[in-house]
Design a protein around this motif. Sequence first.
Motif, PDB file in Angstrom:
ATOM      1  N   ARG A 267      91.205  11.118 116.607  1.00  0.00           N
ATOM      2  CA  ARG A 267      91.191  12.058 117.749  1.00  0.00           C
ATOM      3  C   ARG A 267      90.581  11.453 119.007  1.00  0.00           C
ATOM      4  NH1 ARG A 267      89.097  15.535 113.664  1.00  0.00           N
ATOM      5  NH2 ARG A 267      90.785  16.659 112.609  1.00  0.00           N
ATOM      6  N   PRO A 268      89.367  10.876 118.956  1.00  0.00           N
ATOM      7  CA  PRO A 268      88.810  10.330 120.206  1.00  0.00           C
ATOM      8  C   PRO A 268      89.577   9.128 120.747  1.00  0.00           C
ATOM      9  CG  PRO A 268      87.399   9.800 118.327  1.00  0.00           C
ATOM     10  CD  PRO A 268      88.404  10.783 117.837  1.00  0.00           C
ATOM     11  N   VAL A 269      90.246   8.369 119.872  1.00  0.00           N
ATOM     12  CA  VAL A 269      91.009   7.215 120.333  1.00  0.00           C
ATOM     13  C   VAL A 269      92.251   7.663 121.094  1.00  0.00           C
ATOM     14  CG1 VAL A 269      92.360   5.233 119.565  1.00  0.00           C
ATOM     15  CG2 VAL A 269      90.150   5.704 118.514  1.00  0.00           C
ATOM     16  N   VAL A 270      92.891   8.724 120.623  1.00  0.00           N
ATOM     17  CA  VAL A 270      94.124   9.213 121.246  1.00  0.00           C
ATOM     18  C   VAL A 270      93.847  10.090 122.466  1.00  0.00           C
ATOM     19  CG1 VAL A 270      96.121  10.710 120.842  1.00  0.00           C
ATOM     20  CG2 VAL A 270      95.460   9.025 119.123  1.00  0.00           C
ATOM     21  N   ALA A 271      92.671  10.700 122.527  1.00  0.00           N
ATOM     22  CA  ALA A 271      92.373  11.712 123.554  1.00  0.00           C
ATOM     23  C   ALA A 271      92.700  11.262 124.980  1.00  0.00           C
ATOM     24  CB  ALA A 271      90.915  12.142 123.446  1.00  0.00           C
ATOM     25  N   PRO A 272      92.382  10.039 125.414  1.00  0.00           N
ATOM     26  CA  PRO A 272      92.694   9.666 126.814  1.00  0.00           C
ATOM     27  C   PRO A 272      94.180   9.720 127.146  1.00  0.00           C
ATOM     28  CG  PRO A 272      91.071   8.157 125.894  1.00  0.00           C
ATOM     29  CD  PRO A 272      91.573   8.988 124.752  1.00  0.00           C
ATOM     30  N   LEU A 273      95.044   9.549 126.171  1.00  0.00           N
ATOM     31  CA  LEU A 273      96.479   9.634 126.436  1.00  0.00           C
ATOM     32  C   LEU A 273      96.912  11.046 126.785  1.00  0.00           C
ATOM     33  CD1 LEU A 273      97.807   7.362 123.520  1.00  0.00           C
ATOM     34  CD2 LEU A 273      97.647   6.758 125.943  1.00  0.00           C
ATOM     35  N   LEU A 274      96.161  12.033 126.340  1.00  0.00           N
ATOM     36  CA  LEU A 274      96.497  13.426 126.642  1.00  0.00           C
ATOM     37  C   LEU A 274      96.221  13.781 128.092  1.00  0.00           C
ATOM     38  CD1 LEU A 274      94.950  15.100 123.458  1.00  0.00           C
ATOM     39  CD2 LEU A 274      97.327  14.425 123.826  1.00  0.00           C
ATOM     40  N   GLU A 275      95.481  12.932 128.785  1.00  0.00           N
ATOM     41  CA  GLU A 275      95.126  13.191 130.189  1.00  0.00           C
ATOM     42  C   GLU A 275      96.103  12.542 131.167  1.00  0.00           C
ATOM     43  OE1 GLU A 275      92.603  15.239 130.796  1.00  0.00           O
ATOM     44  OE2 GLU A 275      92.314  15.380 128.623  1.00  0.00           O
ATOM     45  N   LEU A 276      97.102  11.858 130.656  1.00  0.00           N
ATOM     46  CA  LEU A 276      98.028  11.136 131.528  1.00  0.00           C
ATOM     47  C   LEU A 276      99.020  12.074 132.191  1.00  0.00           C
ATOM     48  CD1 LEU A 276      98.953   8.047 129.290  1.00  0.00           C
ATOM     49  CD2 LEU A 276      97.202   8.176 131.073  1.00  0.00           C
TER      50      LEU A 276
END
Length: 443
Positions: A267-276
Amino acid sequence: MTAVPTTVPAELEGRIVTPGDSRYRLLRSTYTTVARPAAVLLPETPEQVAAALRYARDRGLPVAVRSGGHGLSGRSSNNGGVVIDLSALNRIEVLDQRARRVRVEAGARWAQVAETLSGYGLAISSGDHGNVGVGGLATAGGVGWLVRRYGLTIDNIRAVDVVLADGTLMHADAEHEPDLFWAVRGAGAGVGIVVAFEIEALELSNVGYAQIVVETDRQGRTLTQWAEVMAEAPRELSSAVMLMPYGKSLAMSITAVVAAESARRVRPVVAPLLELGVKLLDQRSQLAPYPALVPTAHLHPNTGQQPSVTTNGLLTMSGGNARAIMEVANDRRQPLVQLRSMGGAVNDVAPEATAYPHRHQDTLVIASTFPPGDGASLDAAWRPLAGRVDGAYLNFESRPGRRAFDRVYPGATGERVRQLWQRYDPDGVFQPQLNEMGRAATS
């Protein structure tokens, strides 16, 4: 079509498929190209591979070598020649589980490899489709779902068995036949038929898998953000992007794979992609066994079902490059544009260590057209990127030739590849056009 003489060498008895054979329809073509070879040969051992080569050469027939037939260029078949189909050389063996050393024959498909190795808690990063054959991918590169953590498939090959054009079987590794070993890892199609690989696998059972769709701007800011996220991300994260029409804009479909056994890590590794992007359109994630990424459901005959023309380029993402990619994606000819994250373990390897020298870029850009689109329309759409990319990957190039060669094997790498192709295949059995180039360059 060239007629094949009826005399059959004893080693190939029952292993020659000609147009009158019921098996011919499912063996003659590749994934992208309908072909009409005079014969398809089905060897099961290295000795039979050597016999198949003699059979073709004695009759003066051109040779195509096929491990899976998924290659975009269609070169794993031909018209009027002989296809040496390696599908019967498909054994997979764990040589040393503790050292993660496995032996994989060239005709196996990556779905079969993943399924077999999963029982040992091992995985090999190996492209993005289970139907791809081991040999074609593992002699050119291997940009897989774990590429930033594992590197290219070729970076983890420790030894190979190769049948040369004269029928000689050679074993090569870092200490024995080092020139051949160097060439096989990136330019193997021009030196011989690799029949088996010894590969160091990764200890891994499960992966985090996320599918994320975001609306993207037309100026390339979203692509730049994606590259920045990937540059800062831990190496466990690799991702692939597909750009698709979305109203008057484009959507960016991101497939993210995390080489981690715990959902809490994913979850924390993927989270920044959700902000794109302009806005998040969809997201889903799960923890899955690695074979789910390249499943046996992918396995199918290749019958020319997906004609296409594809080109690619490697680059380091910047604002200007991102805008150029968006210009290609927005072209009126509507090419399919995909991106793969690079960097990480790929760039740990020195450029001169293998015949794949592209070790500084962070992005692979791929563009394809489908009928009625053709090569001319793809080239026109690709023009904004043509002067910006500084390398190319052989397996995503439909049109081999001098221009492609110079992008795939630039500079000193290209000179060494030409010399070694000429040394190991002086008659140009495997790469006739490119061996001609090699002879011209060294004469």
